[in-house]
Design an enzyme around this catalytic site. Sequence first.
Site, PDB file in Angstrom:
ATOM      1  N   LYS A   8       2.281   2.251  -5.114  1.00  0.00           N
ATOM      2  CA  LYS A   8       3.021   1.762  -6.290  1.00  0.00           C
ATOM      3  C   LYS A   8       2.280   2.050  -7.592  1.00  0.00           C
ATOM      4  O   LYS A   8       2.895   2.366  -8.597  1.00  0.00           O
ATOM      5  CB  LYS A   8       3.243   0.244  -6.180  1.00  0.00           C
ATOM      6  CG  LYS A   8       4.172  -0.150  -5.063  1.00  0.00           C
ATOM      7  CD  LYS A   8       4.331  -1.651  -4.974  1.00  0.00           C
ATOM      8  CE  LYS A   8       3.130  -2.370  -4.453  1.00  0.00           C
ATOM      9  NZ  LYS A   8       2.760  -2.121  -3.064  1.00  0.00           N
ATOM     10  N   GLY A  40      -4.053  -4.046  -4.432  1.00  0.00           N
ATOM     11  CA  GLY A  40      -5.029  -3.038  -4.843  1.00  0.00           C
ATOM     12  C   GLY A  40      -4.284  -1.762  -5.161  1.00  0.00           C
ATOM     13  O   GLY A  40      -3.726  -1.136  -4.273  1.00  0.00           O
ATOM     14  N   HIS A  41      -4.191  -1.425  -6.427  1.00  0.00           N
ATOM     15  CA  HIS A  41      -3.486  -0.215  -6.827  1.00  0.00           C
ATOM     16  C   HIS A  41      -4.505   0.855  -7.205  1.00  0.00           C
ATOM     17  O   HIS A  41      -5.236   0.700  -8.175  1.00  0.00           O
ATOM     18  CB  HIS A  41      -2.553  -0.509  -8.013  1.00  0.00           C
ATOM     19  CG  HIS A  41      -1.419  -1.416  -7.648  1.00  0.00           C
ATOM     20  ND1 HIS A  41      -0.636  -2.057  -8.570  1.00  0.00           N
ATOM     21  CD2 HIS A  41      -0.935  -1.780  -6.444  1.00  0.00           C
ATOM     22  CE1 HIS A  41       0.274  -2.793  -7.933  1.00  0.00           C
ATOM     23  NE2 HIS A  41       0.104  -2.637  -6.659  1.00  0.00           N
ATOM     24  N   ASP A  65       0.815  -1.226   0.000  1.00  0.00           N
ATOM     25  CA  ASP A  65       0.000   0.000   0.000  1.00  0.00           C
ATOM     26  C   ASP A  65       0.848   1.275   0.000  1.00  0.00           C
ATOM     27  O   ASP A  65       0.449   2.296   0.563  1.00  0.00           O
ATOM     28  CB  ASP A  65      -0.949   0.043   1.211  1.00  0.00           C
ATOM     29  CG  ASP A  65      -1.779  -1.218   1.328  1.00  0.00           C
ATOM     30  OD1 ASP A  65      -2.280  -1.668   0.289  1.00  0.00           O
ATOM     31  OD2 ASP A  65      -1.914  -1.743   2.439  1.00  0.00           O
ATOM     32  N   GLN A 100       2.201  -5.890  -3.216  1.00  0.00           N
ATOM     33  CA  GLN A 100       2.535  -5.939  -1.788  1.00  0.00           C
ATOM     34  C   GLN A 100       3.858  -5.199  -1.529  1.00  0.00           C
ATOM     35  O   GLN A 100       4.164  -4.260  -2.256  1.00  0.00           O
ATOM     36  CB  GLN A 100       2.580  -7.379  -1.257  1.00  0.00           C
ATOM     37  CG  GLN A 100       1.224  -8.063  -1.196  1.00  0.00           C
ATOM     38  CD  GLN A 100       0.791  -8.655  -2.518  1.00  0.00           C
ATOM     39  OE1 GLN A 100       1.561  -9.319  -3.184  1.00  0.00           O
ATOM     40  NE2 GLN A 100      -0.437  -8.433  -2.903  1.00  0.00           N
TER      41      GLN A 100
HETATM   42  P1  IMP Z   1      -2.656 -12.750   1.720  1.00  0.00           P
HETATM   43  O1  IMP Z   1      -1.728 -12.179   0.726  1.00  0.00           O
HETATM   44  O2  IMP Z   1      -4.104 -12.508   1.410  1.00  0.00           O
HETATM   45  O3  IMP Z   1      -2.364 -14.185   2.008  1.00  0.00           O
HETATM   46  O4  IMP Z   1      -2.425 -11.976   3.127  1.00  0.00           O
HETATM   47  C1  IMP Z   1      -1.223 -12.130   3.890  1.00  0.00           C
HETATM   48  C2  IMP Z   1      -0.833 -10.808   4.539  1.00  0.00           C
HETATM   49  O5  IMP Z   1      -0.436  -9.885   3.526  1.00  0.00           O
HETATM   50  C3  IMP Z   1      -1.959 -10.116   5.303  1.00  0.00           C
HETATM   51  O6  IMP Z   1      -1.398  -9.456   6.422  1.00  0.00           O
HETATM   52  C4  IMP Z   1      -2.488  -9.103   4.322  1.00  0.00           C
HETATM   53  O7  IMP Z   1      -3.098  -8.013   4.959  1.00  0.00           O
HETATM   54  C5  IMP Z   1      -1.199  -8.692   3.617  1.00  0.00           C
HETATM   55  N1  IMP Z   1      -1.430  -8.186   2.253  1.00  0.00           N
HETATM   56  C6  IMP Z   1      -1.703  -8.918   1.151  1.00  0.00           C
HETATM   57  N2  IMP Z   1      -1.830  -8.122   0.078  1.00  0.00           N
HETATM   58  C7  IMP Z   1      -1.626  -6.871   0.509  1.00  0.00           C
HETATM   59  C8  IMP Z   1      -1.595  -5.595  -0.152  1.00  0.00           C
HETATM   60  O8  IMP Z   1      -1.763  -5.460  -1.366  1.00  0.00           O
HETATM   61  N3  IMP Z   1      -1.340  -4.527   0.640  1.00  0.00           N
HETATM   62  C9  IMP Z   1      -1.099  -4.648   1.984  1.00  0.00           C
HETATM   63  N4  IMP Z   1      -1.096  -5.798   2.621  1.00  0.00           N
HETATM   64  C10 IMP Z   1      -1.367  -6.909   1.903  1.00  0.00           C
END
Ligand code: IMP
Length: 420
Positions: free
Chosen positions: A16, A40-41, A13, A223
């Site tokens: 990017k 989510g961009h 977040d 991420q």
């Molecule tokens: P997962 O990727 O859904 O398995 O989540 C694993 C961890 O990564 C969790 O703490 C999510 O909140 C975090 N996470 C996954 N995608 C994002 C993102 O795009 N932005 C921020 N945190 C993320």
Amino acid sequence: MSLSALIGAQWGDEGKGKITDTLSCDFDYVVRYQGGHNAGHTLVVDGKKIVLHLIPSGILHERVISVIGQGVVFDPRSFYQEWQEVNQHIKVDESRLKISLNAPVITTYHKLLDACRDEQNDLCIGTTKKGIGPCYESKIARMGLKIADLFCKATLQKKLEYSLKEYHALFTHLYQVDIPEISTEVQELYELGQFLKPYVSDTFSLLHQAQQENKNILFEGAQGILLDIDYGTYPYVTSSNTCLFGVHTGAGFLGSSFDRVYGIAKAYVTRVGEGPFPTEMFDDLGEAIQKKGNEFGATTGRKRRVGWLDLPLLRYAVKTSGLTHLCLTKVDVLSQMPSLKVCHAYEYEGKVHRDVYPGFPLEKAKPLYQELQPFEDTFESHDFSPQLQSFLDLVEREINIPISHVAYGPQRKQIFQKTN
Ligand code: IMP
């Protein structure tokens, strides 16, 4: 030809999408190489908000070819929805969007398992519940579907039956939830496959050809480095390699060196989900930053945790991905705040640590802060106040790479290119 990468330098977040959108003008290809629709961009173009989850942010530039590489876990249902939304703004046709036939497919069962695990266990990670972890697990267990499998009903049936043997036991006996019939899943995935077909190709050869033709290629991370499965704050991480080397497995650029590796970081830090966060703020100021920065997840809508800029973690990000430049975003959010701090080191077991390493016990680290003069810039001109300039100078000095861009708002024009 130039090969560059753009990587989140914190816990995701960082903004990017906005930076990719800005840099895309100079590139022929923009490539996603890991993660899935957990990303989510958010982009604001001509006053309209567009949220991209799977489609690379280069899509908004007509001359750019967007590529989804084989390292991305691909949810066809989510893609279909996003495709419809993006098409309202810009035509997404098969000449501008290429999807690897070798990308793993997220099924309904993956999503269900992700949700059951996260909701029914004590050690909850706070995942996005999009099925990301279970899909990567299926790939590693050699039980998963690839996009090419969507084109044949018999293959879909056979592979889903194989993985469901184990899943059935989990869903029925452990988590006690109902699951959709295999026949329904096969039919839906097959139909989505037919829709996807024109976009699907061998992206590995496409990118190698582009490289031969001296095209400019930008790899867009999802991420952030601190969520990397190997280098992040395990187990509170996502299930892919968010670091630079994810490009090699996720898009096939073995042996190539990068001209530039941009790290994207906010002027403060946020995190969604569980896990250690040394500089987290629990006071009114933290709340004010959370509100002003509108810190809610673009994918899940969850409130983001907020903290001061953490330089030991930023130095770590520079090392793990060989960052050459830093893009500092949301600087405007800190303007007019009553105080300004950065964490320059931690105290742990009676010693001062400026640097961390994989497995460093962040939950036991006490942040050591440097207090700075707050700034009150309005960003009407690009002459930064001496206070903001000293903040930027300090960051550059401490992480030993230049800040190339300073972003101070969601609009395309609210960005200042500080160095070339
Ligand atoms: P997962 O990727 O859904 O398995 O989540 C694993 C961890 O990564 C969790 O703490 C999510 O909140 C975090 N996470 C996954 N995608 C994002 C993102 O795009 N932005 C921020 N945190 C993320």
